[in-house]
Design an enzyme around this catalytic site. Structure first.
Site, PDB file in Angstrom:
ATOM      1  N   HIS A  21       0.838  -1.217   0.000  1.00 46.01           N
ATOM      2  CA  HIS A  21       0.000   0.000   0.000  1.00 46.01           C
ATOM      3  C   HIS A  21       0.867   1.259   0.000  1.00 46.01           C
ATOM      4  O   HIS A  21       0.454   2.297   0.520  1.00 46.01           O
ATOM      5  CB  HIS A  21      -0.960   0.020   1.210  1.00 46.01           C
ATOM      6  N   SER A  47      16.643  15.475 -19.799  1.00 47.06           N
ATOM      7  CA  SER A  47      15.623  16.497 -19.997  1.00 47.06           C
ATOM      8  C   SER A  47      16.207  17.604 -20.853  1.00 47.06           C
ATOM      9  O   SER A  47      17.399  17.930 -20.739  1.00 47.06           O
ATOM     10  CB  SER A  47      15.205  17.039 -18.628  1.00 47.06           C
TER      11      SER A  47
END
Ligand SMILES: O=C(O)C[C@H](Nc1ncnc2c1ncn2[C@@H]1O[C@H](COP(=O)(O)O)[C@@H](O)[C@H]1O)C(=O)O
Length: 480
Positions: A188, A313
């Protein structure tokens, strides 16, 4: 300048354009010319069986009036598909432009080649005179289903499966290498019982191997039984031939496929639905792997090796982006959507035949092509990462609360043995650990505060998040 004026033609789709180099291996098996070439192989092998018979009929001609082909004639016939190149593709297209029927165009193309036989074999060859044997008693689907099955089988066995197995082998090697490399789990998204990096990779190896086993056991079915699967035309022409036996011999021994005895005009394509569902399932497991690894990279568990000269990038110079995993993710999704459509639609056909399957099957190359592209990028991505030991160790060291589980479970065992002060172990540990930052010292003091027997106390105190991995490392041995 119009882009459509440029030669060679510019591809519309990325599989044949931008990504061509990574998908080209499939062109040999799943392109339009590959299908036409395979149709020719089926047509000429059918002719050879009809003329030369098979063991069970004493190797006698099945069709009366045809002399068994000589070795040279057989070689000539088999060379027709093998020599099918740019010129042949254009000649076939010219026939199709007239017939508007692709299989009929194959038949006419073979007829043209038979006319040329005397140039190679001499004037006394019977080949130009036995054109009527081409496509004898066949409906187009007899040729189509066999050639499609053989093309798909080759594409799987020679291209897709080796690439898939290479991924499994790579993961298996890494699972073994990192079998004891402890790592924090997240269930979770929250810190949980530690595992090892190798065991987590081995889970994928085990899952993928199960699909590999299904794919290796995959049947590829074929039929050759005429316009509605009744051998009606065959019997009308030659009533004394055991056409069922001939059909079985051809599909099984000459085509290397599993004989389907009961069909309408079309082979029912159930094997294709099974195959595509399994490939889609394997795709989805690998998609899961891409997402997991992407998140491990984001967390710093895996570091990426920067490629010299490459840009992460365009504006943030520090970045190395996990582009190969992202590319694989996207291409697995496209592959699955096509494979799902193929699996769902190919199993339906109106009454004895409709032609939707013909159009649909033209996309098998795309469906497997997207997957192959994804496999390629996944492999590239996997080869460019390595565990970041500093991050892995820091994550473990920052989460001593994960030892709440072994402590409370050991307390339960002590309670069952009747040791005093062990009541409500879960609640006691919860009170100590939930919502607090826990240090090694806190854990030790807690253990000391309880009346564990000496051996259990020593065992628990020796545990750290990095050693609380159970038998994770040993489980890697089960990945095959
Ligand atoms: O043996 C036969 O041909 C029997 C015939 N059924 C057909 N079986 C197989 N192919 C056929 C059939 N009909 C057409 N075509 C040809 O299929 C091609 C369909 O083109 P596409 O939609 O691009 O896949 C395209 O080339 C079509 O011409 C029937 O009437 O039952």
């Amino acid at each position: 300048m119009k882009l459509t004026d440029i030669s060679p033609a510019i591809a519309l789709t990325p599989l044949d354009g931008r990504y061509h180099a990574q998908t080209a291996d499939l062109v040999e098996y799943l392109s339009e010319p590959a299908l036409n070439r395979e149709r020719m192989r089926v047509e000429v092998e059918w002719m050879i069986l009809l003329a030369n018979g098979f063991e069970a009929n004493g190797n006698q001609p099945i069709v009366e009036g045809v002399k068994p082909f000589t070795e040279a004639e057989i070689a000539f016939l088999r060379a027709i598909p093998e020599d099918f190149g740019a010129e042949g593709i254009a000649a076939h297209a010219a026939h199709e432009a007239v017939t508007h029927h692709d299989v009929k165009a194959v038949e006419y193309y073979i007829d043209d080649q038979l006319d040329k036989a005397p140039e190679t074999l001499g004037a006394d060859t019977q080949l130009p005179n036995i054109k009527t044997l081409v496509h004898f008693a066949c409906t187009s689907e007899d040729i189509n289903n066999l050639s499609t099955a053989r093309c798909v089988k080759d594409a799987m066995e020679r291209v897709w499966l080796p690439n898939f197995e290479a991924i499994i082998d790579h993961l298996a090697a890494k699972a073994e290498e990192y079998q004891d490399k402890a790592m924090l789990s997240l269930t979770h998204g929250q810190p949980a019982t530690p595992t090892t990096l190798g065991k987590e990779l081995a889970v994928y190896v085990y899952r993928l191997n199960r699909q590999l086993k299904h794919l290796k056991a995959q049947e590829y079915l074929g039929k050759i039984n005429g316009a509605t699967g009744t051998f009606g035309a065959h019997l009308a022409a030659l009533p004394n031939v055991d056409w069922v036996a001939v059909s079985r011999e051809f599909v099984t021994n000459r085509m290397g496929l599993t004989w389907n005895p009961l069909t309408t005009q079309i082979e029912s394509h159930d094997w294709q639905a099974e195959l595509y569902s399994t490939v889609a399932h394997a795709n989805r497991i690998m998609h899961n792997l891409c997402v997991d690894v992407w998140m491990y990279i984001s967390r710093g568990v895996f570091a990426q090796v920067p490629v010299k000269g490459a840009t992460g990038s365009s504006t943030m110079p520090h970045k190395v982006n996990p582009i190969r995993f992202e590319n694989a993710e996207a291409n697995f999704e496209f592959s699955c959507s096509l494979l799902d459509t193929l699996a769902a639609t190919l199993v339906e056909s109106r009454w004895q035949r409709d032609l939707t399957d013909s159009t649909t099957q033209r996309n098998i190359g795309s469906a497997l092509g997207y997957s192959l592209l994804a496999l390629n990028n996944l492999m590239g991505g996997l080869k460019s990462i390595h565990p970041n030991d500093i991050v892995i160790a820091r994550e473990l060291d920052e989460n001593w609360e994960v030892l709440g589980e072994p402590i409370q479970t050991a307390m339960r065992a002590c309670e069952l043995k009747g040791l005093p002060g062990m009541e409500k172990p879960y609640e006691k540990v919860k009170e100590l650990m939930r919502g607090h930052e826990i240090s090694q010292k806190d854990v030790e003091s807690f253990i000391d505060s309880l009346a564990f027997d000496e051996e259990t106390a020593a065992y628990l105190k020796a545990l750290t998040p990095a050693t609380y991995t159970g038998v994770a490392g040993q489980l890697v041995a089960f990945d095959r």
